[in-house]
Design a protein around this motif. Structure first.
Motif, short mmCIF file in Angstrom:
data_model
loop_
_atom_site.label_atom_id
_atom_site.label_comp_id
_atom_site.label_asym_id
_atom_site.label_seq_id
_atom_site.Cartn_x
_atom_site.Cartn_y
_atom_site.Cartn_z
N ASN A 118 1.18 -1.83 -0.23
CA ASN A 118 0.03 0.23 0.36
C ASN A 118 1.10 1.09 0.46
O ASN A 118 0.60 2.59 -0.20
CB ASN A 118 -0.87 0.27 1.29
N LEU A 119 2.44 1.05 0.47
CA LEU A 119 2.92 2.11 0.80
C LEU A 119 3.12 2.31 -0.64
O LEU A 119 3.75 3.79 -1.04
CB LEU A 119 3.54 2.14 1.69
N ILE A 120 4.01 1.84 -1.55
CA ILE A 120 4.28 1.66 -2.13
C ILE A 120 3.28 1.85 -3.78
O ILE A 120 3.98 2.56 -4.11
CB ILE A 120 4.78 -0.39 -2.88
N THR A 121 1.80 1.83 -3.04
CA THR A 121 1.15 2.19 -4.14
C THR A 121 1.03 3.46 -3.75
O THR A 121 0.53 4.19 -4.89
CB THR A 121 -0.40 1.50 -3.45
N VAL A 122 0.97 4.27 -3.04
CA VAL A 122 1.12 5.67 -2.94
C VAL A 122 2.19 6.05 -3.20
O VAL A 122 2.14 7.27 -4.08
CB VAL A 122 0.96 6.27 -0.84
N ILE A 123 3.24 6.35 -3.22
CA ILE A 123 4.47 6.06 -3.91
C ILE A 123 4.84 6.60 -5.49
O ILE A 123 4.62 7.39 -6.12
CB ILE A 123 5.68 5.69 -3.84
N GLN A 124 3.69 5.73 -5.60
CA GLN A 124 3.40 5.14 -7.45
C GLN A 124 2.70 6.40 -7.80
O GLN A 124 3.00 6.71 -8.90
CB GLN A 124 3.17 3.46 -7.95
N HIS A 125 1.58 6.66 -6.94
CA HIS A 125 0.84 7.65 -7.79
C HIS A 125 1.13 8.46 -7.20
O HIS A 125 0.37 9.94 -7.85
CB HIS A 125 -0.70 7.00 -6.71
N ALA A 126 1.70 9.66 -6.51
CA ALA A 126 2.45 10.31 -6.58
C ALA A 126 3.60 11.02 -7.43
O ALA A 126 3.74 11.85 -8.05
CB ALA A 126 3.25 10.72 -4.65
N THR A 127 4.19 9.70 -8.02
CA THR A 127 5.13 10.25 -9.20
C THR A 127 4.91 9.46 -10.38
O THR A 127 5.35 9.71 -11.77
CB THR A 127 6.45 9.64 -8.58
N GLY A 128 3.85 8.38 -10.68
CA GLY A 128 3.41 8.04 -11.78
C GLY A 128 4.14 6.67 -12.09
O GLY A 128 3.69 6.30 -13.52
N MET A 129 5.06 6.67 -11.09
CA MET A 129 5.96 5.78 -11.85
C MET A 129 4.82 3.96 -11.92
O MET A 129 3.81 3.74 -10.44
CB MET A 129 7.22 4.96 -10.35
N PHE A 130 5.12 3.18 -12.65
CA PHE A 130 4.85 1.75 -12.56
C PHE A 130 3.19 2.36 -12.70
O PHE A 130 1.67 1.34 -12.69
CB PHE A 130 5.09 0.53 -11.62
N ILE A 131 2.21 3.34 -14.13
CA ILE A 131 0.58 3.19 -13.43
C ILE A 131 0.89 3.17 -15.06
O ILE A 131 1.88 3.58 -15.94
CB ILE A 131 0.60 4.89 -13.57
N SER A 132 -0.11 2.27 -15.99
CA SER A 132 -0.45 2.09 -17.07
C SER A 132 -1.35 2.69 -18.01
O SER A 132 -1.37 2.91 -18.88
CB SER A 132 -0.78 0.08 -16.90
N HIS A 133 -2.01 3.70 -16.94
CA HIS A 133 -2.77 4.39 -17.58
C HIS A 133 -3.64 5.41 -16.97
O HIS A 133 -2.61 5.83 -16.13
CB HIS A 133 -4.64 3.69 -17.57
N PHE A 134 -3.64 6.81 -17.78
CA PHE A 134 -3.44 8.40 -17.19
C PHE A 134 -4.53 8.69 -18.30
O PHE A 134 -4.62 8.29 -19.08
CB PHE A 134 -2.45 8.77 -18.15
N LEU A 135 -5.38 9.09 -17.42
CA LEU A 135 -6.46 9.39 -18.06
C LEU A 135 -7.35 11.50 -17.97
O LEU A 135 -6.91 11.56 -16.52
CB LEU A 135 -8.16 9.04 -17.50
N THR A 136 -7.21 12.05 -19.15
CA THR A 136 -6.97 13.35 -18.77
C THR A 136 -8.42 13.64 -19.88
O THR A 136 -8.92 13.41 -20.85
CB THR A 136 -5.98 13.79 -18.28
N LYS A 137 -8.41 15.65 -19.86
CA LYS A 137 -9.44 16.07 -20.52
C LYS A 137 -8.72 16.57 -21.45
O LYS A 137 -7.19 16.94 -21.67
CB LYS A 137 -10.13 17.23 -20.04
N GLU A 138 -9.06 17.20 -23.00
CA GLU A 138 -8.50 18.74 -24.10
C GLU A 138 -7.19 19.56 -22.39
O GLU A 138 -6.53 19.80 -23.65
CB GLU A 138 -9.02 18.73 -24.84
N LYS A 139 -8.57 19.99 -22.18
CA LYS A 139 -8.20 21.30 -21.74
C LYS A 139 -6.89 21.23 -20.53
O LYS A 139 -5.85 21.89 -20.95
CB LYS A 139 -9.09 22.06 -20.42
N PHE A 140 -7.03 20.38 -20.37
CA PHE A 140 -6.24 20.16 -19.42
C PHE A 140 -4.86 19.66 -20.50
O PHE A 140 -3.46 20.19 -19.44
CB PHE A 140 -5.97 18.56 -18.19
N TRP A 141 -4.57 19.11 -21.61
CA TRP A 141 -3.46 18.43 -22.26
C TRP A 141 -3.42 20.03 -22.83
O TRP A 141 -1.34 20.40 -23.08
CB TRP A 141 -3.63 17.56 -23.36
#
Length: 334
Positions: A118-141
């Protein structure tokens, strides 16, 4: 009512098949696990939101067909979905759990949970490491809003993430699987400075020391975090110097060439271990202990090299020729 539901279901299936058919030739060169994951993800998005609400699907990183040498057992499958602005943030968050389920299904994510994981998951979500999907909107891009594009912690990314370098690497090292190519719309918002390199140094040292703390827990395979820290140190530094996104083995050769003759052999030994461990990750204590120093060296070499370029000593191939000062030459002494 039943007829309408059946028609809707049939339309969703047809749309999903059409999209998968469109992207199939673009993913033929990647491994079967990633192909199946991408197809399942596209089917999911079409069912839950509708493919007509997607502006672009972008594949970036080591899973691309041109990066076969970089696709290793620790590689994830980096997919960026850019939705139209009318898609609600709530709806996007709702389908997040389905993406995670698909990552587990295709073994891009571990299903087992305990305190350390769970700690590793927190680090991964903080850094974006080892995450296989990213969902965003046009305005943010279009606005290059980093934490909204990569769904990372806003404060952490603002302080530590070399945001412009990461975005530049994504743009330079990506394939548009579906929809519109929006890379040109973001380039004007990206300015790479030496401050980005300091942030890259701090971020990758943080990851490296975090990996050192995980060393006693062999089952957590802390080596993969060290390997990511070295990879992103090389990628960030290479982009800062050359404004391109070469394959890792080419980048490695560039940074070996920066070393003095006495240090070349030691550097080559380290980078040879690095490339080997990416293919067969095992906890190599000697390598792990050398990583923080190597991260510092990579960034200092890059900053020194770029400083020489700006003074007219060395020319980036894509830039106009300028007079070279013969007193400035390599290797860089460190």
């Amino acid at each position: 009512m039943i007829i309408l539901q059946k028609t809707k279901s049939l339309d969703e299936k047809t749309n999903s098949l059409d999209v998968n058919e469109k992207i199939s030739h673009k993913i033929n060169g990647i491994d079967e696990r990633s192909r199946n994951y991408i197809k399942d993800v596209v089917t999911l998005v079409n069912k839950e939101i509708g493919i007509n609400k997607i502006l672009s699907i972008v594949l970036f990183g080591s899973q691309q067909s041109q990066n076969k040498k970089e696709n290793t057992i620790i590689s994830d499958c980096d997919l960026l979905f850019i939705f139209k602005n009318r898609v609600s943030s709530r709806h996007i968050r709702e389908i997040e759990k389905y993406f995670i389920a698909l990552e587990i299904k295709h073994k891009f994510k571990d299903a087992n949970k305990n305190f350390m994981r769970n700690l590793i998951t927190v680090i991964q979500h903080a850094t974006g490491m080892f995450i296989s999907h990213f969902l965003t909107k046009e305005k943010f891009w279009r606005n290059a809003t980093f934490h909204k594009i990569f769904q990372v912690n806003k404060v952490f990314s603002a302080i530590f993430a070399p945001r412009n370098i990461v975005l530049s690497n994504v743009i330079s090292n990506s394939t548009i699987l579906y929809g519109v190519d929006l890379t040109a719309t973001i380039k004007k918002n990206i300015k790479v400075s030496v401050f980005e390199m300091f942030k890259s140094t701090v971020m990758n040292l943080f990851i490296s020391f975090f990996a050192l703390l995980l060393c006693p827990f062999r089952q957590l395979k802390s080596i993969k975090f060290q390997l990511e820290a070295i990879k992103w140190s090389l990628r960030s530094s290479n982009y800062y110097c050359f404004r391109d996104a070469k394959q890792l083995d080419n980048i490695v050769e560039r940074f070996i060439s920066f070393e003095s003759d006495k240090r070349k052999e030691k550097a080559r030994s380290f980078y040879t271990n690095f490339l080997k461990l990416r293919k067969e990750p095992v906890n190599n204590l000697g390598f792990i202990l050398r990583c923080p120093i190597r991260i510092l060296k990579i960034h200092i070499k890059a900053i020194t090299y770029r400083k020489m370029i700006t003074k007219g000593g060395i020319r980036i191939p894509s830039e106009p020729k300028s007079k070279i000062d013969p007193s400035r030459s390599f290797p860089l002494q460190f």
